[in-house]
Design an enzyme around this catalytic site. Structure first.
Site, PDB file in Angstrom:
ATOM      1  N   GLY A   1       0.803  -1.214   0.000  1.00  0.00           N
ATOM      2  CA  GLY A   1       0.000   0.000   0.000  1.00  0.00           C
ATOM      3  C   GLY A   1       0.834   1.261   0.000  1.00  0.00           C
ATOM      4  O   GLY A   1       0.296   2.359   0.032  1.00  0.00           O
ATOM      5  N   CYS A   2       2.153   1.095  -0.012  1.00  0.00           N
ATOM      6  CA  CYS A   2       3.050   2.249  -0.052  1.00  0.00           C
ATOM      7  C   CYS A   2       3.606   2.395  -1.462  1.00  0.00           C
ATOM      8  O   CYS A   2       3.911   1.404  -2.114  1.00  0.00           O
ATOM      9  CB  CYS A   2       4.205   2.065   0.932  1.00  0.00           C
ATOM     10  SG  CYS A   2       3.682   1.901   2.641  1.00  0.00           S
ATOM     11  N   ALA A   3       3.743   3.621  -1.915  1.00  0.00           N
ATOM     12  CA  ALA A   3       4.294   3.867  -3.248  1.00  0.00           C
ATOM     13  C   ALA A   3       5.771   3.496  -3.299  1.00  0.00           C
ATOM     14  O   ALA A   3       6.266   3.043  -4.321  1.00  0.00           O
ATOM     15  CB  ALA A   3       4.111   5.331  -3.636  1.00  0.00           C
ATOM     16  N   SER A   4       6.474   3.666  -2.189  1.00  0.00           N
ATOM     17  CA  SER A   4       7.887   3.306  -2.126  1.00  0.00           C
ATOM     18  C   SER A   4       8.027   1.973  -1.404  1.00  0.00           C
ATOM     19  O   SER A   4       7.062   1.422  -0.875  1.00  0.00           O
ATOM     20  CB  SER A   4       8.677   4.411  -1.420  1.00  0.00           C
ATOM     21  OG  SER A   4       8.089   4.702  -0.178  1.00  0.00           O
TER      22      SER A   4
END
Length: 135
Positions: free
Chosen positions: A49-52
């Site tokens: 769920g994190c872009a990074s």
């Protein structure tokens, strides 16, 4: 309900009026955090769920939560450091009692993070809370 260590961040933020300075402060918090051992960067510790890329490695010691983390993005690494200061050392019950959205809102972060960063922050908070619930 936040930890004393987190309250120090709140106080520091009150002195930093410019958002560039506040972002630098968060990034500096991440730089001061010890790196996560590469052996702990595994699918079980990866936060979806994190872009990074984000890894959180929680531990429970004596009924208290502690966690280390890592990210390939400097601002996200800083957010991990801020969350560590919010939660580290709290009892599992206290971790669940903390309203992280309200606490992070005290820093004004809710209004100054991109939608992707906000989603990632929520995912990290949910991971911490799920570990505390599983306790």
């Amino acid at each position: 309900m936040a930890s004393e260590s987190f309250e120090e961040i709140v106080e520091d933020f009150e002195f930093l009026e410019d958002w560039e300075d506040r972002y630098r402060y968060v990034i500096d918090q991440g730089k001061e955090m010890p790196p996560l051992d590469d052996a702990l960067k595994v699918p079980a510790t990866k936060v979806d769920g994190c872009a990074s890329q984000v890894w959180l490695h929680p531990t429970i010691d004596g009924g208290r939560m502690y966690f280390d983390g890592e990210s390939d993005a400097m601002i996200v690494r800083g957010l991990i450091a801020v969350l560590r200061r919010l939660y580290n050392g709290l009892t599992l019950e206290d971790v669940l009692a903390v309203d992280a959205r309200v606490e992070m809102g005290r820093l004004g972060l809710n209004d100054h993070l991109s939608a992707q960063r906000s989603n990632g922050l929520r995912a990290m908070i949910e991971r911490v809370r799920s570990v505390a619930q599983a306790g």
